[in-house]
Design a protein around this motif. Structure first.
Motif, PDB file in Angstrom:
ATOM      1  N   GLY A 134       0.782  -1.226   0.000  1.00 27.36           N
ATOM      2  CA  GLY A 134       0.000   0.000   0.000  1.00 27.36           C
ATOM      3  C   GLY A 134       0.811   1.271   0.000  1.00 27.36           C
ATOM      4  O   GLY A 134       0.240   2.364  -0.091  1.00 27.36           O
ATOM      5  N   LEU A 135       2.157   1.141   0.085  1.00 31.35           N
ATOM      6  CA  LEU A 135       3.017   2.322   0.109  1.00 31.35           C
ATOM      7  C   LEU A 135       4.015   2.266  -1.036  1.00 31.35           C
ATOM      8  O   LEU A 135       4.332   1.194  -1.548  1.00 31.35           O
ATOM      9  CB  LEU A 135       3.780   2.401   1.436  1.00 31.35           C
ATOM     10  CG  LEU A 135       2.962   2.479   2.723  1.00 31.35           C
ATOM     11  CD1 LEU A 135       3.896   2.476   3.919  1.00 31.35           C
ATOM     12  CD2 LEU A 135       2.072   3.722   2.728  1.00 31.35           C
ATOM     13  N   GLU A 136       4.512   3.433  -1.425  1.00 27.13           N
ATOM     14  CA  GLU A 136       5.576   3.482  -2.410  1.00 27.13           C
ATOM     15  C   GLU A 136       6.849   2.887  -1.808  1.00 27.13           C
ATOM     16  O   GLU A 136       7.196   3.196  -0.661  1.00 27.13           O
ATOM     17  CB  GLU A 136       5.850   4.926  -2.841  1.00 27.13           C
ATOM     18  CG  GLU A 136       4.805   5.516  -3.774  1.00 27.13           C
ATOM     19  CD  GLU A 136       4.832   4.843  -5.142  1.00 27.13           C
ATOM     20  OE1 GLU A 136       5.933   4.531  -5.644  1.00 27.13           O
ATOM     21  OE2 GLU A 136       3.739   4.628  -5.699  1.00 27.13           O
ATOM     22  N   PRO A 137       7.547   2.013  -2.541  1.00 29.27           N
ATOM     23  CA  PRO A 137       8.820   1.486  -2.024  1.00 29.27           C
ATOM     24  C   PRO A 137       9.796   2.621  -1.729  1.00 29.27           C
ATOM     25  O   PRO A 137       9.797   3.644  -2.407  1.00 29.27           O
ATOM     26  CB  PRO A 137       9.324   0.587  -3.158  1.00 29.27           C
ATOM     27  CG  PRO A 137       8.099   0.244  -3.957  1.00 29.27           C
ATOM     28  CD  PRO A 137       7.209   1.450  -3.871  1.00 29.27           C
ATOM     29  N   ALA A 138      10.612   2.411  -0.708  1.00 28.68           N
ATOM     30  CA  ALA A 138      11.580   3.437  -0.316  1.00 28.68           C
ATOM     31  C   ALA A 138      12.994   2.909  -0.510  1.00 28.68           C
ATOM     32  O   ALA A 138      13.275   1.742  -0.224  1.00 28.68           O
ATOM     33  CB  ALA A 138      11.368   3.833   1.148  1.00 28.68           C
ATOM     34  N   PRO A 139      13.910   3.749  -0.997  1.00 26.85           N
ATOM     35  CA  PRO A 139      15.300   3.314  -1.138  1.00 26.85           C
ATOM     36  C   PRO A 139      15.950   3.145   0.230  1.00 26.85           C
ATOM     37  O   PRO A 139      15.664   3.904   1.166  1.00 26.85           O
ATOM     38  CB  PRO A 139      15.943   4.466  -1.919  1.00 26.85           C
ATOM     39  CG  PRO A 139      15.109   5.663  -1.581  1.00 26.85           C
ATOM     40  CD  PRO A 139      13.716   5.154  -1.410  1.00 26.85           C
ATOM     41  N   THR A 140      16.800   2.133   0.353  1.00 26.10           N
ATOM     42  CA  THR A 140      17.513   1.900   1.603  1.00 26.10           C
ATOM     43  C   THR A 140      18.992   1.677   1.302  1.00 26.10           C
ATOM     44  O   THR A 140      19.389   0.595   0.872  1.00 26.10           O
ATOM     45  CB  THR A 140      16.921   0.705   2.391  1.00 26.10           C
ATOM     46  OG1 THR A 140      17.785   0.390   3.484  1.00 26.10           O
ATOM     47  CG2 THR A 140      16.731  -0.510   1.507  1.00 26.10           C
ATOM     48  N   PRO A 141      19.827   2.695   1.502  1.00 22.44           N
ATOM     49  CA  PRO A 141      21.251   2.555   1.191  1.00 22.44           C
ATOM     50  C   PRO A 141      21.994   1.648   2.150  1.00 22.44           C
ATOM     51  O   PRO A 141      23.083   1.168   1.834  1.00 22.44           O
ATOM     52  CB  PRO A 141      21.768   3.995   1.285  1.00 22.44           C
ATOM     53  CG  PRO A 141      20.807   4.683   2.202  1.00 22.44           C
ATOM     54  CD  PRO A 141      19.480   4.058   1.935  1.00 22.44           C
ATOM     55  N   VAL A 142      21.432   1.404   3.329  1.00 23.96           N
ATOM     56  CA  VAL A 142      22.052   0.501   4.304  1.00 23.96           C
ATOM     57  C   VAL A 142      21.184  -0.741   4.431  1.00 23.96           C
ATOM     58  O   VAL A 142      19.975  -0.649   4.659  1.00 23.96           O
ATOM     59  CB  VAL A 142      22.207   1.181   5.680  1.00 23.96           C
ATOM     60  CG1 VAL A 142      22.742   0.182   6.712  1.00 23.96           C
ATOM     61  CG2 VAL A 142      23.126   2.384   5.581  1.00 23.96           C
ATOM     62  N   HIS A 143      21.784  -1.914   4.268  1.00 20.46           N
ATOM     63  CA  HIS A 143      21.075  -3.182   4.432  1.00 20.46           C
ATOM     64  C   HIS A 143      22.098  -4.183   4.955  1.00 20.46           C
ATOM     65  O   HIS A 143      22.709  -4.917   4.186  1.00 20.46           O
ATOM     66  CB  HIS A 143      20.443  -3.652   3.123  1.00 20.46           C
ATOM     67  CG  HIS A 143      21.260  -3.314   1.914  1.00 20.46           C
ATOM     68  ND1 HIS A 143      21.125  -2.132   1.221  1.00 20.46           N
ATOM     69  CD2 HIS A 143      22.252  -3.976   1.293  1.00 20.46           C
ATOM     70  CE1 HIS A 143      21.983  -2.091   0.220  1.00 20.46           C
ATOM     71  NE2 HIS A 143      22.688  -3.207   0.239  1.00 20.46           N
ATOM     72  N   HIS A 144      22.272  -4.181   6.258  1.00 21.37           N
ATOM     73  CA  HIS A 144      23.352  -4.939   6.890  1.00 21.37           C
ATOM     74  C   HIS A 144      22.782  -6.079   7.729  1.00 21.37           C
ATOM     75  O   HIS A 144      21.957  -5.867   8.626  1.00 21.37           O
ATOM     76  CB  HIS A 144      24.184  -4.007   7.771  1.00 21.37           C
ATOM     77  CG  HIS A 144      25.333  -4.689   8.443  1.00 21.37           C
ATOM     78  ND1 HIS A 144      26.497  -5.029   7.772  1.00 21.37           N
ATOM     79  CD2 HIS A 144      25.481  -5.127   9.715  1.00 21.37           C
ATOM     80  CE1 HIS A 144      27.326  -5.628   8.616  1.00 21.37           C
ATOM     81  NE2 HIS A 144      26.730  -5.704   9.798  1.00 21.37           N
ATOM     82  N   LEU A 145      23.254  -7.304   7.444  1.00 20.85           N
ATOM     83  CA  LEU A 145      22.808  -8.475   8.192  1.00 20.85           C
ATOM     84  C   LEU A 145      23.500  -8.516   9.545  1.00 20.85           C
ATOM     85  O   LEU A 145      24.735  -8.512   9.627  1.00 20.85           O
ATOM     86  CB  LEU A 145      23.102  -9.759   7.406  1.00 20.85           C
ATOM     87  CG  LEU A 145      22.718 -11.076   8.078  1.00 20.85           C
ATOM     88  CD1 LEU A 145      21.207 -11.154   8.283  1.00 20.85           C
ATOM     89  CD2 LEU A 145      23.205 -12.270   7.249  1.00 20.85           C
ATOM     90  N   LEU A 146      22.721  -8.565  10.610  1.00 17.76           N
ATOM     91  CA  LEU A 146      23.243  -8.616  11.967  1.00 17.76           C
ATOM     92  C   LEU A 146      23.367 -10.050  12.450  1.00 17.76           C
ATOM     93  O   LEU A 146      22.723 -10.964  11.908  1.00 17.76           O
ATOM     94  CB  LEU A 146      22.328  -7.822  12.912  1.00 17.76           C
ATOM     95  CG  LEU A 146      22.155  -6.334  12.555  1.00 17.76           C
ATOM     96  CD1 LEU A 146      20.996  -5.748  13.337  1.00 17.76           C
ATOM     97  CD2 LEU A 146      23.437  -5.570  12.818  1.00 17.76           C
ATOM     98  N   ASP A 147      24.169 -10.258  13.477  1.00 18.43           N
ATOM     99  CA  ASP A 147      24.403 -11.613  13.986  1.00 18.43           C
ATOM    100  C   ASP A 147      23.158 -12.257  14.562  1.00 18.43           C
ATOM    101  O   ASP A 147      23.085 -13.490  14.673  1.00 18.43           O
ATOM    102  CB  ASP A 147      25.498 -11.585  15.062  1.00 18.43           C
ATOM    103  CG  ASP A 147      26.872 -11.264  14.486  1.00 18.43           C
ATOM    104  OD1 ASP A 147      27.049 -11.430  13.259  1.00 18.43           O
ATOM    105  OD2 ASP A 147      27.758 -10.843  15.257  1.00 18.43           O
ATOM    106  N   ASP A 148      22.162 -11.446  14.943  1.00 18.53           N
ATOM    107  CA  ASP A 148      20.933 -12.023  15.511  1.00 18.53           C
ATOM    108  C   ASP A 148      19.943 -12.455  14.436  1.00 18.53           C
ATOM    109  O   ASP A 148      18.839 -12.915  14.746  1.00 18.53           O
ATOM    110  CB  ASP A 148      20.278 -11.037  16.485  1.00 18.53           C
ATOM    111  CG  ASP A 148      19.784  -9.760  15.790  1.00 18.53           C
ATOM    112  OD1 ASP A 148      19.937  -9.640  14.558  1.00 18.53           O
ATOM    113  OD2 ASP A 148      19.235  -8.888  16.490  1.00 18.53           O
TER     114      ASP A 148
END
Length: 270
Positions: A32-46
């Motif tokens: 229902g929303l416009e997609p938003a750009p995400t320059p940070v996408h970091h996998l955490l240990d949890d």
């Protein structure tokens, strides 16, 4: 007892980790929303992803208003080939889960954690705007820090689509050469066409009629894209064994090329 066959290609989880490391940008979507750009996408240990979206976006407001319950979201990562190919997308990764706002008191510690592993300049613009003197500043874009609790992971490429368990993703590492891959392939295409031609000579005769382009490079081998009249064909040329450093990579490529000077030595008088 038979020895196990040598590994000739990265696992799906390794490919995803490399795609995450290479992807300069990604999109975060909520229904229902416009997609938003995400320059940070970091996998955490949890097992969650730290992500950022513009602080004034509808997606950020929705995540904040959802509270602890979060909102269902999809993080889409696109792995683009570093060369201008007819089909530039090498793979797509979709990570689904519950998206939650990171409480302000937890933001500094999480930023430090992400920055230690991935010093992305966008981290400096997360919830920023206060200078040391106490005056406000207006950076070009400000970001909100969010956390995506992973529920499923799917990757799709020219071979099809495959889901990957979170445990496999956490146990995998990005390819050691993924940060340098784009520059190397671009240099190979522009300045060392002879290398591409030598590698292309290893292909089946039916594939040599098309235009051969370097598509990928990792510790397990080289990928070539053949752009022919009948479509595109991707072929992997595997190294005899995985390599872990630049010296080993250079030698492995020379072996694939059929070069007799495996250590980079020139013949006498050359």
């Amino acid at each position: 007892m038979a020895l196990p066959a040598p590994t000739t290609a990265p696992t799906t989880a390794e490919r995803i980790r490399s795609a995450c490391a290479r992807a300069g940008g990604a999109m975060l979507a909520v229904e229902g929303l416009e997609p938003a750009p995400t320059p940070v996408h970091h996998l955490l240990d949890d097992g969650s992803f730290a992500t950022t979206v513009p602080v004034d976006s509808a997606l950020a407001a929705t995540a904040v208003s959802a509270g602890a319950a979060g909102v269902h979201a999809v993080l889409e990562l696109t792995d683009h080939a570093p060369l201008p190919l007819r089909e530039p997308v090498r793979s797509l990764v979709w990570i689904q889960g519950r998206l939650r706002d990171v409480p302000m008191r937890e933001v500094p510690a999480l930023l430090d954690l992400v920055a230690a592993a991935e010093p992305n300049p966008a981290l400096l613009q997360v919830n920023s705007g206060i200078t040391d003197s106490g005056t406000t500043t207006e950076p070009e874009i400000r970001y909100a820090l969010l956390r995506l609790e992973i529920e499923s992971i799917v990757v799709a490429d020219s071979t099809g689509a495959e889901s990957v368990p979170l445990s496999a993703l956490l146990g995998a590492d990005p390819d050691p050469f993924c940060a340098m891959e784009s520059c190397w392939l671009q240099h190979m295409e522009s300045a060392h066409r002879d290398v591409v031609d030598r590698l292309a000579s290893r292909l089946p005769m039916t594939l040599r009629r098309g235009r051969v382009r370097p598509l990928g490079l990792d510790r397990y081998g080289v990928q070539l894209r053949v752009e022919g009249d009948d479509g595109d064909h991707d072929v992997r040329l595997s190294f005899a064994k995985p390599v872990d450093d630049v010296t080993g990579l250079s030698q492995a490529i020379r072996v694939l090329m059929g070069c007799p000077f495996l250590n980079g030595l020139r013949a006498r008088g050359v």
